[in-house]
Design a protein around this motif. Structure first.
Motif, PDB file in Angstrom:
ATOM      1  N   SER A  18       0.833  -1.201   0.000  1.00 16.25           N
ATOM      2  CA  SER A  18       0.000   0.000   0.000  1.00 16.25           C
ATOM      3  C   SER A  18       0.869   1.253   0.000  1.00 16.25           C
ATOM      4  O   SER A  18       1.957   1.277   0.579  1.00 16.25           O
ATOM      5  N   LEU A  19       0.365   2.278  -0.632  1.00 19.22           N
ATOM      6  CA  LEU A  19       1.054   3.571  -0.602  1.00 19.22           C
ATOM      7  C   LEU A  19       0.699   4.363   0.656  1.00 19.22           C
ATOM      8  O   LEU A  19       1.285   5.409   0.924  1.00 19.22           O
ATOM      9  N   THR A  20      -0.250   3.861   1.396  1.00 25.75           N
ATOM     10  CA  THR A  20      -0.778   4.597   2.553  1.00 25.75           C
ATOM     11  C   THR A  20      -0.147   4.112   3.851  1.00 25.75           C
ATOM     12  O   THR A  20       0.005   2.911   4.066  1.00 25.75           O
ATOM     13  N   ASP A  21       0.219   5.051   4.706  1.00 23.97           N
ATOM     14  CA  ASP A  21       0.731   4.692   6.032  1.00 23.97           C
ATOM     15  C   ASP A  21      -0.404   4.094   6.858  1.00 23.97           C
ATOM     16  O   ASP A  21      -1.550   4.544   6.769  1.00 23.97           O
ATOM     17  N   SER A  22      -0.080   3.113   7.671  1.00 18.73           N
ATOM     18  CA  SER A  22      -1.103   2.527   8.536  1.00 18.73           C
ATOM     19  C   SER A  22      -0.549   2.368   9.945  1.00 18.73           C
ATOM     20  O   SER A  22       0.663   2.292  10.146  1.00 18.73           O
ATOM     21  N   GLY A  23      -1.445   2.337  10.904  1.00 16.36           N
ATOM     22  CA  GLY A  23      -1.032   2.239  12.293  1.00 16.36           C
ATOM     23  C   GLY A  23      -0.705   3.613  12.857  1.00 16.36           C
ATOM     24  O   GLY A  23      -0.879   4.637  12.187  1.00 16.36           O
ATOM     25  N   PRO A  24      -0.221   3.652  14.082  1.00 19.93           N
ATOM     26  CA  PRO A  24       0.104   4.946  14.704  1.00 19.93           C
ATOM     27  C   PRO A  24       1.171   5.699  13.897  1.00 19.93           C
ATOM     28  O   PRO A  24       2.092   5.090  13.353  1.00 19.93           O
ATOM     29  N   ALA A  25       1.010   7.019  13.841  1.00 17.19           N
ATOM     30  CA  ALA A  25       1.989   7.831  13.106  1.00 17.19           C
ATOM     31  C   ALA A  25       3.344   7.777  13.799  1.00 17.19           C
ATOM     32  O   ALA A  25       3.432   7.842  15.030  1.00 17.19           O
ATOM     33  N   LEU A  26       4.375   7.643  13.023  1.00 15.15           N
ATOM     34  CA  LEU A  26       5.720   7.681  13.598  1.00 15.15           C
ATOM     35  C   LEU A  26       6.069   9.120  13.963  1.00 15.15           C
ATOM     36  O   LEU A  26       5.716  10.045  13.230  1.00 15.15           O
ATOM     37  N   PRO A  27       6.774   9.330  15.061  1.00 11.52           N
ATOM     38  CA  PRO A  27       7.172  10.700  15.408  1.00 11.52           C
ATOM     39  C   PRO A  27       8.144  11.296  14.392  1.00 11.52           C
ATOM     40  O   PRO A  27       8.249  12.516  14.287  1.00 11.52           O
ATOM     41  N   ARG A  28       8.843  10.440  13.698  1.00 12.80           N
ATOM     42  CA  ARG A  28       9.647  10.915  12.559  1.00 12.80           C
ATOM     43  C   ARG A  28       9.555   9.886  11.450  1.00 12.80           C
ATOM     44  O   ARG A  28       9.948   8.740  11.605  1.00 12.80           O
ATOM     45  N   TRP A  29       9.071  10.357  10.302  1.00 11.16           N
ATOM     46  CA  TRP A  29       8.915   9.465   9.154  1.00 11.16           C
ATOM     47  C   TRP A  29      10.285   9.106   8.581  1.00 11.16           C
ATOM     48  O   TRP A  29      11.273   9.798   8.837  1.00 11.16           O
ATOM     49  N   PRO A  30      10.366   8.049   7.823  1.00 13.79           N
ATOM     50  CA  PRO A  30      11.670   7.644   7.257  1.00 13.79           C
ATOM     51  C   PRO A  30      12.294   8.759   6.421  1.00 13.79           C
ATOM     52  O   PRO A  30      11.600   9.495   5.719  1.00 13.79           O
ATOM     53  N   TYR A  31      13.607   8.866   6.548  1.00 10.55           N
ATOM     54  CA  TYR A  31      14.352   9.785   5.676  1.00 10.55           C
ATOM     55  C   TYR A  31      15.606   9.070   5.189  1.00 10.55           C
ATOM     56  O   TYR A  31      16.232   8.307   5.919  1.00 10.55           O
ATOM     57  N   LEU A  32      15.944   9.323   3.937  1.00  8.57           N
ATOM     58  CA  LEU A  32      17.023   8.595   3.268  1.00  8.57           C
ATOM     59  C   LEU A  32      18.350   9.305   3.470  1.00  8.57           C
ATOM     60  O   LEU A  32      18.458  10.517   3.289  1.00  8.57           O
ATOM     61  N   GLN A  33      19.360   8.533   3.839  1.00  4.52           N
ATOM     62  CA  GLN A  33      20.688   9.081   4.102  1.00  4.52           C
ATOM     63  C   GLN A  33      21.753   8.209   3.431  1.00  4.52           C
ATOM     64  O   GLN A  33      21.574   6.986   3.300  1.00  4.52           O
ATOM     65  N   SER A  34      22.852   8.841   3.082  1.00  5.20           N
ATOM     66  CA  SER A  34      24.015   8.125   2.544  1.00  5.20           C
ATOM     67  C   SER A  34      23.617   7.083   1.493  1.00  5.20           C
ATOM     68  O   SER A  34      24.026   5.921   1.554  1.00  5.20           O
ATOM     69  N   VAL A  35      22.822   7.505   0.545  1.00  8.99           N
ATOM     70  CA  VAL A  35      22.467   6.616  -0.560  1.00  8.99           C
ATOM     71  C   VAL A  35      23.646   6.568  -1.535  1.00  8.99           C
ATOM     72  O   VAL A  35      24.085   7.598  -2.039  1.00  8.99           O
ATOM     73  N   HIS A  36      24.145   5.387  -1.739  1.00  7.24           N
ATOM     74  CA  HIS A  36      25.260   5.196  -2.657  1.00  7.24           C
ATOM     75  C   HIS A  36      24.846   4.202  -3.736  1.00  7.24           C
ATOM     76  O   HIS A  36      23.660   3.910  -3.907  1.00  7.24           O
ATOM     77  N   GLN A  37      25.822   3.630  -4.430  1.00  5.92           N
ATOM     78  CA  GLN A  37      25.477   2.723  -5.530  1.00  5.92           C
ATOM     79  C   GLN A  37      24.882   1.409  -5.031  1.00  5.92           C
ATOM     80  O   GLN A  37      23.991   0.852  -5.657  1.00  5.92           O
ATOM     81  N   THR A  38      25.385   0.894  -3.924  1.00  7.65           N
ATOM     82  CA  THR A  38      24.953  -0.442  -3.487  1.00  7.65           C
ATOM     83  C   THR A  38      24.343  -0.462  -2.095  1.00  7.65           C
ATOM     84  O   THR A  38      24.019  -1.533  -1.586  1.00  7.65           O
ATOM     85  N   SER A  39      24.218   0.680  -1.460  1.00  5.97           N
ATOM     86  CA  SER A  39      23.651   0.708  -0.109  1.00  5.97           C
ATOM     87  C   SER A  39      22.920   2.015   0.127  1.00  5.97           C
ATOM     88  O   SER A  39      23.119   3.009  -0.586  1.00  5.97           O
ATOM     89  N   ALA A  40      22.078   2.007   1.130  1.00  5.41           N
ATOM     90  CA  ALA A  40      21.327   3.209   1.516  1.00  5.41           C
ATOM     91  C   ALA A  40      20.911   3.059   2.969  1.00  5.41           C
ATOM     92  O   ALA A  40      20.720   1.942   3.460  1.00  5.41           O
ATOM     93  N   ILE A  41      20.775   4.186   3.655  1.00  4.97           N
ATOM     94  CA  ILE A  41      20.318   4.172   5.033  1.00  4.97           C
ATOM     95  C   ILE A  41      18.902   4.732   5.090  1.00  4.97           C
ATOM     96  O   ILE A  41      18.624   5.804   4.536  1.00  4.97           O
ATOM     97  N   VAL A  42      18.022   3.988   5.755  1.00  2.00           N
ATOM     98  CA  VAL A  42      16.674   4.472   6.052  1.00  2.00           C
ATOM     99  C   VAL A  42      16.627   4.770   7.549  1.00  2.00           C
ATOM    100  O   VAL A  42      16.737   3.862   8.376  1.00  2.00           O
TER     101      VAL A  42
END
Ligand SMILES: [Fe+2]
Length: 470
Positions: free
Chosen positions: A45-69
């Motif tokens: 689903s494209l829709t969030d479900s359940g209790p809202a997270l206090p901070r939604w996912p944000y993408l960090q250090s995205v490289h060619q073969t790895s990424a941080i969520v």
């Protein structure tokens, strides 16, 4: 904390999606009705479900073969991130440890591919979001955006973000040019002025940040560092300055606070950063080199030019082929003519355009002096961001206003890039080694302008800095 464990997961992620089910007979997955009940893979689903997270996912250090969520949960729990190419989430990885602050590393990715992901945490499941990994040297194109001085949580920041979210401006990555969270870069301000208003964007576009003077108001930018998961490819292992590659571009992120006296020597020094930056630029063979940081080397705004940044790093940029320098700090937009040393580049001399894009949301400040001769364009009446498209030997940078108009366009061209199937990388390397001529299409000499105003005395935070209405 960074968890780099990858778990294959027909047992977890794909099973939940039905992708690993073993139907007795081949189902008709083209039929929309109850497809999942017959063992067909279904899109999350494209829709969030359940209790809202206090901070939604944000993408960090995205490289060619790895990424941080990265994300936050209200209470301690052990989240899982499911991910995979397109909408098929065939892998999953556990956060590893129970807690509320999570940064989960996805591994085994392929360069230039689009991945979907969802987070399962504390009874919440985020809606499917996608991002693109960094492209490799075989890619000739890159699309990125940049802005500074935006972290107010105010109306103009939101308006700029609305335009940035438009499909035509949706980029592969975002560079931030400092002052990410006014006025003091505290934990609460980072949440209210950065992660909350920018959540929709940061879930899909990786942010590569640099700190401004306002982040240094609190504990030498420690809250900023605690909330970012940036590359640490310097001998100091510091996230304050770093570099990374994305397609044909090498990005050099500097912490100008380390050079202008705002950082204490035990956190970072000009000498260490400069030595690392020189080695880093020498080592890069990417066709394009873009440097970005907060305090501007060239500015006719209220703060003026930061001469330490100009004179300490400008010679390195010139020597090692930096093509474009992006900064903030002054709350306006300004683009210099191609510069060399303390003046406009003379005929035949390689010049570098320096941009101030301090127009991301904090109250704009009118220029108090006539436009200098070295300024190509300046505007203290328009909020906006920079959109940059690199396509082989051409780089096109546009200043996009909060009214979705193109206020300025800069086109840089490399001399020659032969695009021959199968030998593109060799052509790029050759192009890098040849020194480009004067930038911005100018071939005629121009009179040298006066040296711009020297620095105004620097302070950690400008006490007079007005904040826009929240
Ligand atoms: Fe600033």
């Amino acid at each position: 904390m960074r968890i780099r464990r990858r778990v294959s997961t027909c047992l977890v992620g794909a099973w939940l999606l039905g992708a690993c089910a073993s139907p007795a007979s081949t189902p008709d997955c083209n039929s929309p009705a109850s497809a999942d009940s017959r063992g067909c893979a279904v899109s999350p689903s494209l829709t969030d479900s359940g209790p809202a997270l206090p901070r939604w996912p944000y993408l960090q250090s995205v490289h060619q073969t790895s990424a941080i969520v990265a994300f936050r949960t209200e209470s301690d729990c052990l989240p899982t991130v499911r991910y995979g190419e397109g909408n098929t989430l065939t892998s999953s990885v556990s956060a590893g440890l129970s807690g509320t602050h999570h940064a989960v590393t996805l591994t085994g990715l392929s360069a230039g591919h689009t991945y979907g992901y969802v987070v399962d945490a504390c009874g919440s499941t985020t809606g499917l979001r996608s991002f693109q990994t960094a492209t490799g040297t075989s890619s000739l194109q890159t699309h990125f955006t940049a802005m500074g001085d935006f972290g107010t949580g105010g109306a103009m920041q939101k308006k700029v973000l609305e335009v940035m979210a438009m499909p035509q401006w949706r980029s592969e990555l975002l560079l931030t040019l400092g002052d990410n969270a006014y006025p003091s870069g505290t934990e609460a301000e980072l949440q209210a002025h950065l992660f909350t208003p920018m959540a929709p964007l940061l879930r899909e576009v990786p942010m590569f940040a640099t700190p401004g003077n306002h982040e240094y108001v609190t504990a030498q930018a420690q809250p900023y560092l605690d909330n970012m998961y940036l590359p640490t490819n310097n001998p100091q292992g510091s996230e304050r300055y770093y570099s990374f590659d994305w397609g044909p571009v090498h990005f050099l992120a500097l912490d100008s606070n380390c050079a202008v006296g705002l950082a204490s020597p035990d956190r970072c020094t000009l000498a260490a950063q400069k030595a690392w930056a020189e080695a880093d630029l020498i080592a890069s063979s990417r066709l394009w080199k873009v440097a970005f940081f907060h305090h501007p080397s060239w500015s006719s705004g209220v703060h003026g030019s930061q001469l330490t940044m100009r004179r300490q790093f400008g010679p390195l940029f010139e020597k090692y082929g930096v093509d474009l320098v992006l900064t903030g700090h002054d709350h306006d937009y300004e683009r210099s003519k191609p510069m060399h040393g303390d003046a406009e580049a003379s005929y035949g001399q390689r010049g570098i355009p320096y941009l101030v894009v301090g127009s991301g949301g904090a109250t704009l400040r009118p220029f108090s002096s006539p436009q200098p001769a070295w300024t190509e364009v300046r505007d203290a009446a328009a909020y906006g961001f920079l959109d940059v498209l690199v396509d082989g030997s051409t780089l096109t940078a546009r200043f996009i206003t909060s009214n979705n108009t193109v206020r300025d366009t800069l086109i840089l061209k490399k001399p020659v890039v032969a695009v021959v199937p199968g030998v593109q990388e060799a052509a790029l390397d050759a192009g890098t080694e040849s020194r480009p001529g004067p930038m911005d299409g100018r071939v005629a000499p121009e009179l040298q302008g006066p040296v711009p105003p020297a620095d105004t005395p620097e302070s950690v935070a400008d006490p007079e800095e007005p904040l826009p209405p929240r």
